[in-house]
Each structure stands twice: as structure tokens, then as C-alpha cells.
Design a protein around this motif. Structure first.
Motif, PDB file in Angstrom:
ATOM      1  N   UNK A  31       0.863  -1.184   0.000  1.00  0.00           N
ATOM      2  CA  UNK A  31       0.000   0.000   0.000  1.00  0.00           C
ATOM      3  C   UNK A  31       0.899   1.233   0.000  1.00  0.00           C
ATOM      4  N   UNK A  32       0.276   2.376  -0.208  1.00  0.00           N
ATOM      5  CA  UNK A  32       1.096   3.575  -0.386  1.00  0.00           C
ATOM      6  C   UNK A  32       1.705   4.075   0.923  1.00  0.00           C
ATOM      7  N   UNK A  33       2.706   4.879   0.752  1.00  0.00           N
ATOM      8  CA  UNK A  33       3.328   5.535   1.908  1.00  0.00           C
ATOM      9  C   UNK A  33       2.308   6.445   2.580  1.00  0.00           C
ATOM     10  N   UNK A  34       1.478   7.110   1.792  1.00  0.00           N
ATOM     11  CA  UNK A  34       0.421   7.967   2.353  1.00  0.00           C
ATOM     12  C   UNK A  34      -0.539   7.151   3.212  1.00  0.00           C
ATOM     13  N   UNK A  35      -1.008   6.019   2.706  1.00  0.00           N
ATOM     14  CA  UNK A  35      -1.950   5.194   3.473  1.00  0.00           C
ATOM     15  C   UNK A  35      -1.320   4.743   4.783  1.00  0.00           C
ATOM     16  N   UNK A  36      -0.054   4.403   4.744  1.00  0.00           N
ATOM     17  CA  UNK A  36       0.646   4.026   5.964  1.00  0.00           C
ATOM     18  C   UNK A  36       0.734   5.199   6.933  1.00  0.00           C
ATOM     19  N   UNK A  37       1.012   6.386   6.401  1.00  0.00           N
ATOM     20  CA  UNK A  37       1.122   7.570   7.264  1.00  0.00           C
ATOM     21  C   UNK A  37      -0.217   7.859   7.938  1.00  0.00           C
ATOM     22  N   UNK A  38      -1.288   7.826   7.161  1.00  0.00           N
ATOM     23  CA  UNK A  38      -2.622   8.098   7.722  1.00  0.00           C
ATOM     24  C   UNK A  38      -2.990   7.041   8.764  1.00  0.00           C
ATOM     25  N   UNK A  39      -2.733   5.792   8.461  1.00  0.00           N
ATOM     26  CA  UNK A  39      -3.074   4.703   9.382  1.00  0.00           C
ATOM     27  C   UNK A  39      -2.322   4.821  10.702  1.00  0.00           C
ATOM     28  N   UNK A  40      -1.148   5.446  10.639  1.00  0.00           N
ATOM     29  CA  UNK A  40      -0.335   5.587  11.847  1.00  0.00           C
ATOM     30  C   UNK A  40      -0.428   6.972  12.469  1.00  0.00           C
ATOM     31  N   UNK A  74      -7.528  14.032  -0.944  1.00  0.00           N
ATOM     32  CA  UNK A  74      -8.158  13.384  -2.106  1.00  0.00           C
ATOM     33  C   UNK A  74      -8.146  11.868  -2.001  1.00  0.00           C
ATOM     34  N   UNK A  75      -7.635  11.359  -0.901  1.00  0.00           N
ATOM     35  CA  UNK A  75      -7.666   9.911  -0.700  1.00  0.00           C
ATOM     36  C   UNK A  75      -6.694   9.133  -1.563  1.00  0.00           C
ATOM     37  N   UNK A  76      -5.701   9.806  -2.093  1.00  0.00           N
ATOM     38  CA  UNK A  76      -4.678   9.100  -2.863  1.00  0.00           C
ATOM     39  C   UNK A  76      -4.870   9.151  -4.354  1.00  0.00           C
ATOM     40  N   UNK A  77      -5.670  10.082  -4.827  1.00  0.00           N
ATOM     41  CA  UNK A  77      -5.932  10.175  -6.260  1.00  0.00           C
ATOM     42  C   UNK A  77      -5.027  11.167  -6.993  1.00  0.00           C
ATOM     43  N   UNK A  78      -3.945  11.566  -6.343  1.00  0.00           N
ATOM     44  CA  UNK A  78      -2.986  12.489  -6.953  1.00  0.00           C
ATOM     45  C   UNK A  78      -3.672  13.766  -7.422  1.00  0.00           C
ATOM     46  N   UNK A  79      -4.511  14.326  -6.540  1.00  0.00           N
ATOM     47  CA  UNK A  79      -5.314  15.480  -6.918  1.00  0.00           C
ATOM     48  C   UNK A  79      -5.134  16.665  -5.970  1.00  0.00           C
TER      49      UNK A  79
END
Ligand code: FES
Length: 106
Positions: A22-31, A40-45
Motif C-alpha cells: 500500500x502507499x506511503x500515504x496510506x501508511x502515514x494516515x493509518x499511523x 483526495x484519498x490518494x488520487x494524486x489530486x
């Protein structure tokens, strides 16, 4: 699993055990890493998941992808080292990664 260190603009550090696939962003948010809003939830927006890889990590992560480059250009991001953490997939190869967060996410 990869150990990743996030350094906030004020210099405070947070180390996480990031999950692969999973993405680095998802890991950051989860932690609960402060400063990674990921609106944008990871949509590069949105550009609210920016990180600056430290040291040799900039080269080891490879160049920005087209979508990533397009968004960062449209946001007038002037630091060529900035990356979108939502476009970086975590793997064991990223163990030891250190990233700094930009002032805009402080
Ligand atoms: Fe919006 Fe990465 S989460 S650009």
C-alpha cells in the motif's frame, strides 16, 4: 514491512512500521502521522501528502511518475525533490526510508 521515519517541518520525528503493498500515504494516515492530510484519498489530486525524501532516498525512489509530475507542476511546487506519498508504494526495499514534510504541511 519497512521502517519509515517522517520528520515534521518543526523537526519532530515519527517512526512507523509501514506495511508493504500500500502507499506511503496510506501508511502515514493509518499511523496518525501529522501533516499528511491526503484530502483526495490518494488520487494524486490534492497535493496534501507531499514528502521530501532525505539523502540518497531521492534517487532510490526513482523519478516522479507522469501523474505525480503533472499535479506537482500545476501546484507550482518548486522543490524538485518533493514527492507525493500517495504515489509511492511501500516495499521492503524502502526499509530505512526517511522523509521530511514541507512547511505547507506544518
Ligand atoms: Fe491527494 Fe496524494 S493524497 S495527492
Amino acid at each position: 514491512m519497512a521502517q519509515v521515519t517522517f520528520i515534521a517541518f518543526d523537526g519532530s520525528e515519527m517512526q512507523i512500521d509501514a506495511t508493504g503493498g500500500i502507499s506511503l500515504m496510506e501508511n502515514a494516515v493509518a499511523n496518525g502521522v501529522d501533516g499528511i492530510e491526503a484530502q483526495c484519498g490518494g488520487n494524486a489530486y490534492c497535493g496534501t501528502c507531499r514528502v521530501i525524501p532525505q539523502g540518497a532516498w531521492g534517487d532510490r525512489l526513482g523519478p516522479r511518475g507522469d501523474v505525480e509530475e503533472g499535479l506537482l507542476s500545476s501546484l507550482d511546487e518548486d522543490n524538485p525533490g518533493v514527492r507525493l506519498s500517495c504515489q509511492i508504494t511501500v516495499s521492503e526495499a524502502l526499509d530505512g526510508l526517511v522523509v521530511r514534510l514541507p512547511e505547507s504541511q506544518s
